[in-house]
Design a protein around this motif. Structure first.
Motif, PDB file in Angstrom:
ATOM      1  N   GLN A   1       1.076  -1.340   0.303  1.00  0.00           N
ATOM      2  CA  GLN A   1      -0.269  -0.118  -0.070  1.00  0.00           C
ATOM      3  C   GLN A   1       1.108   1.414   0.023  1.00  0.00           C
ATOM      4  O   GLN A   1       0.482   2.356  -0.549  1.00  0.00           O
ATOM      5  CB  GLN A   1      -0.728  -0.337   1.173  1.00  0.00           C
ATOM      6  CG  GLN A   1      -1.919  -1.019   0.987  1.00  0.00           C
ATOM      7  CD  GLN A   1      -3.222  -0.943   2.096  1.00  0.00           C
ATOM      8  OE1 GLN A   1      -2.436  -1.368   3.658  1.00  0.00           O
ATOM      9  NE2 GLN A   1      -4.254  -1.161   2.381  1.00  0.00           N
ATOM     10  N   MET A   2       1.820   1.474   0.872  1.00  0.00           N
ATOM     11  CA  MET A   2       3.256   2.397   0.768  1.00  0.00           C
ATOM     12  C   MET A   2       3.228   2.914  -0.636  1.00  0.00           C
ATOM     13  O   MET A   2       3.964   3.860  -1.208  1.00  0.00           O
ATOM     14  CB  MET A   2       3.482   2.302   1.585  1.00  0.00           C
ATOM     15  CG  MET A   2       4.819   3.306   2.286  1.00  0.00           C
ATOM     16  SD  MET A   2       3.718   4.455   2.593  1.00  0.00           S
ATOM     17  CE  MET A   2       3.539   4.621   4.593  1.00  0.00           C
ATOM     18  N   HIS A   3       4.008   1.701  -1.276  1.00  0.00           N
ATOM     19  CA  HIS A   3       4.644   1.580  -2.732  1.00  0.00           C
ATOM     20  C   HIS A   3       3.393   2.326  -3.490  1.00  0.00           C
ATOM     21  O   HIS A   3       3.851   3.260  -4.294  1.00  0.00           O
ATOM     22  CB  HIS A   3       5.594   0.363  -3.271  1.00  0.00           C
ATOM     23  CG  HIS A   3       6.496  -0.024  -3.071  1.00  0.00           C
ATOM     24  ND1 HIS A   3       7.225   0.250  -3.442  1.00  0.00           N
ATOM     25  CD2 HIS A   3       6.968  -0.746  -1.701  1.00  0.00           C
ATOM     26  CE1 HIS A   3       8.719   0.595  -2.319  1.00  0.00           C
ATOM     27  NE2 HIS A   3       8.085  -0.752  -1.801  1.00  0.00           N
ATOM     28  N   GLY A   4       2.543   1.733  -3.310  1.00  0.00           N
ATOM     29  CA  GLY A   4       0.913   2.166  -3.776  1.00  0.00           C
ATOM     30  C   GLY A   4       0.628   4.108  -4.107  1.00  0.00           C
ATOM     31  O   GLY A   4       0.829   4.301  -5.235  1.00  0.00           O
ATOM     32  N   LEU A   5       0.981   4.324  -2.715  1.00  0.00           N
ATOM     33  CA  LEU A   5       0.980   5.925  -2.717  1.00  0.00           C
ATOM     34  C   LEU A   5       1.820   6.374  -2.983  1.00  0.00           C
ATOM     35  O   LEU A   5       1.799   7.699  -3.926  1.00  0.00           O
ATOM     36  CB  LEU A   5       0.090   5.741  -1.158  1.00  0.00           C
ATOM     37  CG  LEU A   5      -0.436   5.411  -0.082  1.00  0.00           C
ATOM     38  CD1 LEU A   5      -0.564   6.419   1.701  1.00  0.00           C
ATOM     39  CD2 LEU A   5      -1.486   6.581  -0.834  1.00  0.00           C
ATOM     40  N   LEU A   6       3.319   6.670  -3.393  1.00  0.00           N
ATOM     41  CA  LEU A   6       3.900   7.155  -3.591  1.00  0.00           C
ATOM     42  C   LEU A   6       4.194   7.076  -5.141  1.00  0.00           C
ATOM     43  O   LEU A   6       5.292   7.877  -5.830  1.00  0.00           O
ATOM     44  CB  LEU A   6       5.904   6.754  -2.995  1.00  0.00           C
ATOM     45  CG  LEU A   6       5.781   5.725  -1.841  1.00  0.00           C
ATOM     46  CD1 LEU A   6       7.153   5.390  -1.809  1.00  0.00           C
ATOM     47  CD2 LEU A   6       6.314   7.926  -1.463  1.00  0.00           C
ATOM     48  N   LYS A   7       3.516   5.512  -5.547  1.00  0.00           N
ATOM     49  CA  LYS A   7       3.889   5.367  -7.464  1.00  0.00           C
ATOM     50  C   LYS A   7       2.110   6.482  -7.522  1.00  0.00           C
ATOM     51  O   LYS A   7       2.257   5.525  -9.241  1.00  0.00           O
ATOM     52  CB  LYS A   7       4.364   4.093  -7.381  1.00  0.00           C
ATOM     53  CG  LYS A   7       5.636   4.170  -7.127  1.00  0.00           C
ATOM     54  CD  LYS A   7       6.168   2.244  -7.441  1.00  0.00           C
ATOM     55  CE  LYS A   7       7.779   2.419  -7.035  1.00  0.00           C
ATOM     56  NZ  LYS A   7       8.589   3.487  -7.524  1.00  0.00           N
ATOM     57  N   HIS A   8       1.447   6.500  -6.864  1.00  0.00           N
ATOM     58  CA  HIS A   8      -0.148   7.122  -7.444  1.00  0.00           C
ATOM     59  C   HIS A   8       0.061   7.863  -8.544  1.00  0.00           C
ATOM     60  O   HIS A   8       0.887   8.702  -8.379  1.00  0.00           O
ATOM     61  CB  HIS A   8      -0.786   7.258  -6.329  1.00  0.00           C
ATOM     62  CG  HIS A   8      -2.214   7.229  -6.738  1.00  0.00           C
ATOM     63  ND1 HIS A   8      -2.995   7.625  -7.423  1.00  0.00           N
ATOM     64  CD2 HIS A   8      -2.318   5.983  -6.083  1.00  0.00           C
ATOM     65  CE1 HIS A   8      -3.952   7.321  -7.468  1.00  0.00           C
ATOM     66  NE2 HIS A   8      -4.269   6.235  -6.932  1.00  0.00           N
ATOM     67  N   PRO A   9      -0.468   7.411  -9.739  1.00  0.00           N
ATOM     68  CA  PRO A   9      -0.493   8.234 -10.968  1.00  0.00           C
ATOM     69  C   PRO A   9      -1.596   9.169 -10.956  1.00  0.00           C
ATOM     70  O   PRO A   9      -1.688  10.191 -11.817  1.00  0.00           O
ATOM     71  CB  PRO A   9      -1.072   7.642 -12.587  1.00  0.00           C
ATOM     72  CG  PRO A   9      -1.650   6.315 -11.465  1.00  0.00           C
ATOM     73  CD  PRO A   9      -0.697   5.770 -10.280  1.00  0.00           C
ATOM     74  N   ASP A  10      -2.687   9.867 -10.127  1.00  0.00           N
ATOM     75  CA  ASP A  10      -3.984  10.145  -9.865  1.00  0.00           C
ATOM     76  C   ASP A  10      -3.459  12.098  -9.969  1.00  0.00           C
ATOM     77  O   ASP A  10      -3.994  12.673 -10.192  1.00  0.00           O
ATOM     78  CB  ASP A  10      -5.424   9.667  -9.394  1.00  0.00           C
ATOM     79  CG  ASP A  10      -5.387   8.631 -10.272  1.00  0.00           C
ATOM     80  OD1 ASP A  10      -5.510   8.270 -11.397  1.00  0.00           O
ATOM     81  OD2 ASP A  10      -5.866   8.099  -9.599  1.00  0.00           O
ATOM     82  N   SER A  11      -2.901  11.732  -8.418  1.00  0.00           N
ATOM     83  CA  SER A  11      -2.513  13.323  -7.867  1.00  0.00           C
ATOM     84  C   SER A  11      -1.454  13.078  -7.182  1.00  0.00           C
ATOM     85  O   SER A  11      -0.281  12.223  -6.492  1.00  0.00           O
ATOM     86  CB  SER A  11      -3.491  13.277  -7.044  1.00  0.00           C
ATOM     87  OG  SER A  11      -3.263  14.392  -6.083  1.00  0.00           O
ATOM     88  N   PRO A  12      -0.476  14.031  -7.392  1.00  0.00           N
ATOM     89  CA  PRO A  12       1.128  14.628  -6.774  1.00  0.00           C
ATOM     90  C   PRO A  12       0.345  14.207  -5.182  1.00  0.00           C
ATOM     91  O   PRO A  12       0.986  14.332  -4.862  1.00  0.00           O
ATOM     92  CB  PRO A  12       1.597  15.873  -6.737  1.00  0.00           C
ATOM     93  CG  PRO A  12      -0.224  16.801  -7.637  1.00  0.00           C
ATOM     94  CD  PRO A  12      -1.029  14.954  -7.999  1.00  0.00           C
TER      95      PRO A  12
END
Length: 101
Positions: free
Chosen positions: A81-92
């Motif tokens: 989940q943390m990796h998902g947050l750090l690489k999330h494409p939708d919003s800086p």
């Protein structure tokens, strides 16, 4: 309420006054309705417009971004989940929130 992150209490990760004000804020109390990781991400996408710890303007309340960061602490995120947050494409802002600690 003591939250452990990497074996350290949250109070040692954020300033103590900020933690107390987050816990007493109405916005943070409203976040109890969010139960899943994806609901919190949606809240970030819809509500966050800066990642400073305090609200802008004359108010001295905690920012929405830091309330949501604290919410993530209470959820005990997985590494995935943390990796998902750090690489999330939708919003800086989604990518920036976990970098505040």
């Amino acid at each position: 309420m003591e939250i452990q992150t990497s074996g350290r209490p949250i109070g040692s990760l954020l300033e103590k006054v900020l933690c107390m004000i987050i816990l007493s804020s109405d916005y943070f109390k409203e976040l109890y309705r969010l139960k899943t990781y994806h609901e919190v991400i949606d809240e970030i996408y819809n509500q966050v417009d800066h990642v400073e710890p305090w609200m802008t303007g004359n108010c001295r309340g905690p920012s929405t971004s830091f309330c949501l960061l604290y919410k993530f602490f209470t959820m005990k995120l997985t590494v995935k989940q943390m990796h998902g947050l750090l690489k999330h494409p939708d919003s800086p802002y989604i990518r920036a929130i976990p970098k505040n600690v």
